[in-house]
Design an enzyme around this catalytic site. Structure first.
Site, PDB file in Angstrom:
ATOM      1  N   CYS A 140       0.291  -0.777   0.595  1.00 42.65           N
ATOM      2  CA  CYS A 140       0.215  -0.154   0.171  1.00 42.65           C
ATOM      3  C   CYS A 140       0.928   1.339   0.174  1.00 42.65           C
ATOM      4  O   CYS A 140       0.759   2.193  -0.909  1.00 42.65           O
ATOM      5  CB  CYS A 140      -1.031  -0.353   1.064  1.00 42.65           C
ATOM      6  SG  CYS A 140       0.224  -0.390   2.650  1.00 42.65           S
ATOM      7  N   HIS A 220      -2.513   5.192   6.382  1.00 42.60           N
ATOM      8  CA  HIS A 220      -1.229   6.094   6.403  1.00 42.60           C
ATOM      9  C   HIS A 220      -1.360   7.739   6.436  1.00 42.60           C
ATOM     10  O   HIS A 220      -2.073   7.717   5.101  1.00 42.60           O
ATOM     11  CB  HIS A 220      -0.335   5.096   5.280  1.00 42.60           C
ATOM     12  CG  HIS A 220       0.119   2.957   5.718  1.00 42.60           C
ATOM     13  ND1 HIS A 220      -0.214   3.023   7.447  1.00 42.60           N
ATOM     14  CD2 HIS A 220      -0.325   2.493   5.383  1.00 42.60           C
ATOM     15  CE1 HIS A 220       0.409   1.590   6.706  1.00 42.60           C
ATOM     16  NE2 HIS A 220      -0.255   1.193   5.952  1.00 42.60           N
TER      17      HIS A 220
END
Length: 357
Positions: A140, A220
């Site tokens: 990711c 994130h």
């Protein structure tokens, strides 16, 4: 004829790949490999999704009220393409099984790069994946970095980059992970693996990365510093990124969206399945240009950002489409990538008037 697809695993990434395959008329889901009769197995049976199980565990499934469609080896033999969405590190063991069936496989970023012929990110090396047998879609955070940096390389050239990654501690269901009340160096050295991994896709990229883990499950956050080969202006960069649906440009001052929690709330309110955000969420108020140096913050939804690339790469591996932009258009339309950008633009005045305290 649709491409017959098997998915090995139904965790965070696997279940999203399953949903994407079911949406795609070019694909047909043959089934999903399950290894224990958990709630995911029940849900798939309820949805009419064929579940295949190991021979030595079939009785366990049947005793739990789950009637399998067959054994896992039948599933792999029937498929034209296999997605390995097993827990990180298990793919290397599964590869020996796949090789017996001679089918192309898409691995995930939790595996070591050596597992596949190439590591992959659509805007960097789509053409390199054409007709490959084994391709690894990077993780990711690496996907988020590469989308940005490969576009900037194409437009302006990239001399070097720095990525500071504030990582979520765990996915929402992972209640056995931490930290609970700490900021953890991950790893306790520089560089982190993210920049190293990015170079497996883009060897030309001079990038250093560092990462910490914080007590959140939502997303994130990345701080990116890029030194470009030529001077640019902020409006130019935003115009370039705005051409791509996979970038969500967020004007925090106008919308009040200045955090990962508000981003997730936006996605849920907008009706995205599971509240997924496939796009790089670029906070345009943080975009700063100093001659050739570019700075910005971008949010990365770890559960879903790699799903578009997983769809794209199937067209390359199977040789179905050589034009990456046609593939990106197809995938983005299929998943509704870019729809949050439209929502933000048409709702700015309403959002500005809300209480965001």
């Amino acid at each position: 004829m649709p491409v017959k697809v098997a998915v090995n695993g139904s965790g965070t990434i696997g279940k999203r790949i399953v949903d994407s395959v079911l949406l795609n008329k070019d694909f047909k889901l043959v089934g999903v490999a399950k290894y224990k009769p958990d709630y995911q197995a029940y849900l798939m049976i309820e949805k009419g999704i064929p579940v295949f199980v190991p021979r030595d565990r079939a009785g366990e499934f049947i005793n739990s009220g789950i009637e399998p469609s067959g054994y896992i080896d039948y599933l792999f033999e029937e498929a034209d393409l296999i997605y390995d969405a097993s827990p990180g590190g298990k793919g290397v063991l599964n590869k020996k099984i796949y090789e017996k069936h001679g089918k192309p496989v898409v691995f995930q970023g939790g595996e070591d790069p050596e597992i596949a012929e190439i590591s992959y990110s659509t805007f960097c090396n789509y053409s390199d994946a054409i007709n490959k047998k084994n391709v690894r879609v990077v993780s990711c955070n690496t996907t988020g970095m590469l989308r940005l940096l490969c576009i900037l390389e194409k437009e302006y050239g990239v001399k070097k980059a720095l990525a500071v990654i504030i990582r979520r501690a765990a996915d929402p269901k992972e209640d056995n992970r931490g930290p609970v009340n700490s900021i953890l160096l991950d790893p306790p050295e520089i560089p982190s693996h993210h920049g190293v991994d990015a170079r497996t896709v883009a060897p030309w990229l001079n990038i250093t990365s560092a990462a910490v883990v914080v007590p959140t499950t939502l997303m994130h956050m990345q701080f990116i510093e890029v030194e470009l080969k030529s001077p640019v202006k902020k409006d130019e960069v935003l115009e370039v990124l705005g051409r791509y649906r996979r970038f969500l440009l967020i004007d925090s001052a106008r919308t009040g969206i200045d955090s990962t929690s508000k981003l997730m709330e936006l996605a849920r309110d907008a009706g995205r399945m599971r509240g997924d955000i496939y796009e790089n969420s670029v906070f345009i108020d943080t975009v700063k240009i100093e001659d050739t140096r570019l700075y910005l913050f971008q949010g990365i939804h770890q559960e879903s950002i790699v799903i578009p690339e997983n769809m794209d790469v199937a067209y390359a591996i199977l040789g179905l489409e050589h034009d990456q932009y046609r593939v990106v258009e197809k995938t983005d339309s299929l998943l509704g990538v870019g729809s949050l950008e439209k929502l933000i633009k048409t709702s700015r005045h309403r959002l500005k008037g809300e209480n965001h305290e």
